[in-house]
Design a protein around this motif. Structure first.
Motif, PDB file in Angstrom:
ATOM      1  N   LEU A 146      14.847 -31.854  19.339  1.00 56.51           N
ATOM      2  CA  LEU A 146      14.180 -32.623  18.286  1.00 56.51           C
ATOM      3  C   LEU A 146      13.154 -31.752  17.550  1.00 56.51           C
ATOM      4  N   ALA A 147      12.358 -31.010  18.295  1.00 57.09           N
ATOM      5  CA  ALA A 147      11.367 -30.126  17.672  1.00 57.09           C
ATOM      6  C   ALA A 147      12.061 -29.049  16.833  1.00 57.09           C
ATOM      7  N   ALA A 148      13.197 -28.549  17.310  1.00 52.75           N
ATOM      8  CA  ALA A 148      13.942 -27.534  16.554  1.00 52.75           C
ATOM      9  C   ALA A 148      14.457 -28.103  15.241  1.00 52.75           C
ATOM     10  N   GLU A 149      14.985 -29.308  15.273  1.00 50.60           N
ATOM     11  CA  GLU A 149      15.476 -29.932  14.034  1.00 50.60           C
ATOM     12  C   GLU A 149      14.334 -30.158  13.051  1.00 50.60           C
ATOM     13  N   MET A 150      13.178 -30.566  13.576  1.00 48.60           N
ATOM     14  CA  MET A 150      12.016 -30.735  12.702  1.00 48.60           C
ATOM     15  C   MET A 150      11.580 -29.386  12.133  1.00 48.60           C
ATOM     16  N   GLY A 151      11.666 -28.345  12.950  1.00 50.54           N
ATOM     17  CA  GLY A 151      11.320 -27.007  12.483  1.00 50.54           C
ATOM     18  C   GLY A 151      12.245 -26.530  11.372  1.00 50.54           C
ATOM     19  N   VAL A 152      13.540 -26.795  11.515  1.00 51.23           N
ATOM     20  CA  VAL A 152      14.497 -26.401  10.474  1.00 51.23           C
ATOM     21  C   VAL A 152      14.251 -27.195   9.196  1.00 51.23           C
ATOM     22  N   LEU A 153      13.969 -28.482   9.330  1.00 57.14           N
ATOM     23  CA  LEU A 153      13.683 -29.302   8.150  1.00 57.14           C
ATOM     24  C   LEU A 153      12.396 -28.829   7.468  1.00 57.14           C
ATOM     25  N   ALA A 154      11.377 -28.507   8.260  1.00 59.98           N
ATOM     26  CA  ALA A 154      10.129 -27.984   7.697  1.00 59.98           C
ATOM     27  C   ALA A 154      10.374 -26.646   7.011  1.00 59.98           C
ATOM     28  N   PHE A 155      11.209 -25.807   7.608  1.00 56.21           N
ATOM     29  CA  PHE A 155      11.561 -24.528   7.010  1.00 56.21           C
ATOM     30  C   PHE A 155      12.225 -24.755   5.652  1.00 56.21           C
ATOM     31  N   LYS A 156      13.185 -25.656   5.608  1.00 54.91           N
ATOM     32  CA  LYS A 156      13.912 -25.946   4.363  1.00 54.91           C
ATOM     33  C   LYS A 156      12.969 -26.502   3.294  1.00 54.91           C
ATOM     34  N   GLN A 157      12.164 -27.482   3.666  1.00 52.18           N
ATOM     35  CA  GLN A 157      11.230 -28.083   2.707  1.00 52.18           C
ATOM     36  C   GLN A 157      10.156 -27.088   2.281  1.00 52.18           C
ATOM     37  N   GLY A 158       9.654 -26.315   3.224  1.00 50.66           N
ATOM     38  CA  GLY A 158       8.644 -25.314   2.919  1.00 50.66           C
ATOM     39  C   GLY A 158       9.183 -24.242   1.987  1.00 50.66           C
ATOM     40  N   LEU A 183       5.915 -33.811   8.438  1.00 53.76           N
ATOM     41  CA  LEU A 183       6.951 -34.391   9.301  1.00 53.76           C
ATOM     42  C   LEU A 183       6.341 -34.937  10.590  1.00 53.76           C
ATOM     43  N   ARG A 184       5.398 -34.205  11.156  1.00 54.90           N
ATOM     44  CA  ARG A 184       4.727 -34.646  12.383  1.00 54.90           C
ATOM     45  C   ARG A 184       4.032 -35.996  12.149  1.00 54.90           C
ATOM     46  N   GLN A 185       3.339 -36.105  11.016  1.00 52.90           N
ATOM     47  CA  GLN A 185       2.674 -37.377  10.681  1.00 52.90           C
ATOM     48  C   GLN A 185       3.686 -38.492  10.449  1.00 52.90           C
ATOM     49  N   ALA A 186       4.814 -38.151   9.845  1.00 54.41           N
ATOM     50  CA  ALA A 186       5.843 -39.155   9.567  1.00 54.41           C
ATOM     51  C   ALA A 186       6.439 -39.726  10.835  1.00 54.41           C
ATOM     52  N   THR A 187       6.479 -38.933  11.913  1.00 54.27           N
ATOM     53  CA  THR A 187       7.075 -39.418  13.159  1.00 54.27           C
ATOM     54  C   THR A 187       6.226 -40.512  13.808  1.00 54.27           C
ATOM     55  N   SER A 188       4.963 -40.593  13.456  1.00 51.77           N
ATOM     56  CA  SER A 188       4.122 -41.632  14.064  1.00 51.77           C
ATOM     57  C   SER A 188       4.557 -43.026  13.613  1.00 51.77           C
TER      58      SER A 188
END
Length: 190
Positions: A146-158, A183-188
């Motif tokens: 899950l953290a890896a997928e968020m990292g890839v999405l953050a990479f893409k958006q960034g 993304l971290r805030q959105a998960t809350s």
């Protein structure tokens, strides 16, 4: 043509991106890429097995940088804090050339199903590298994935934000880490 002139790999990448954007991926030949880059066709093949791989240049280096950053994160870091450290380390691979060719690269990828598939495979490979690095830190596999997928999405958006930014001063890392924080805030809210 200057066979041994420094920077051939980078020139090949820029030439390929320009030609893909101008005339389409399918219509572009390796000979045209080599000619535009000012190298021979055999020099092209010393750097890349085929024209599709030109846009994957640096993929293994990027995955390695991510893994290094994650491994170097403080011992008590949360998985997403470790991913942020990976994003910061991976940002070392992004300089002015990357920013300059980003719009043309996006146009080239958007125009070719084959390049879109290759881009998706790059993201999968990056996710695997991040997940593996997190598991090596002792993170449970489901959390690491899950953290890896968020990292890839953050990479893409960034990357998209960085490439489109008018100011040339802020580095890629600030955009990628900000995307991860969003993304971290959105998960809350999940």
């Amino acid at each position: 043509m200057a066979r041994w002139e420094p920077g051939a790999r980078e020139r090949l990448v820029v030439a390929a991106v320009e030609l893909f954007a101008e005339q389409g991926y399918d219509a572009t030949t390796v000979a045209e890429i080599a000619e535009r880059a000012g190298v021979t066709k055999s020099t092209f093949f010393r750097h890349f097995p085929d024209k599709r791989e030109v846009l994957s240049a640096g993929q293994s280096m990027l995955s390695g940088l991510f893994a290094e950053g994650i491994a170097a994160a403080p011992a008590g870091a949360s998985p997403l804090t470790a991913v942020a450290a990976g994003l910061e380390r991976a940002s070392d691979a992004f300089g002015p050339m990357n920013r300059e060719i980003a719009p043309r690269m996006a146009a080239a990828i958007a125009s070719s199903v084959e390049l879109q598939e290759r881009e998706a495979l790059k993201r999968i490979g990056l996710s695997v590298a991040i997940s593996t690095a997190l598991v090596e830190r002792g993170v449970a596999e489901p959390v690491a994935h899950l953290a890896a997928e968020m990292g890839v999405l953050a990479f893409k958006q960034g990357y998209a934000g960085w490439a489109a930014a008018a100011d040339g001063e802020a580095g890629f890392a600030s955009y990628a880490v900000a995307a991860l924080d969003t993304l971290r805030q959105a998960t809350s809210g999940l």
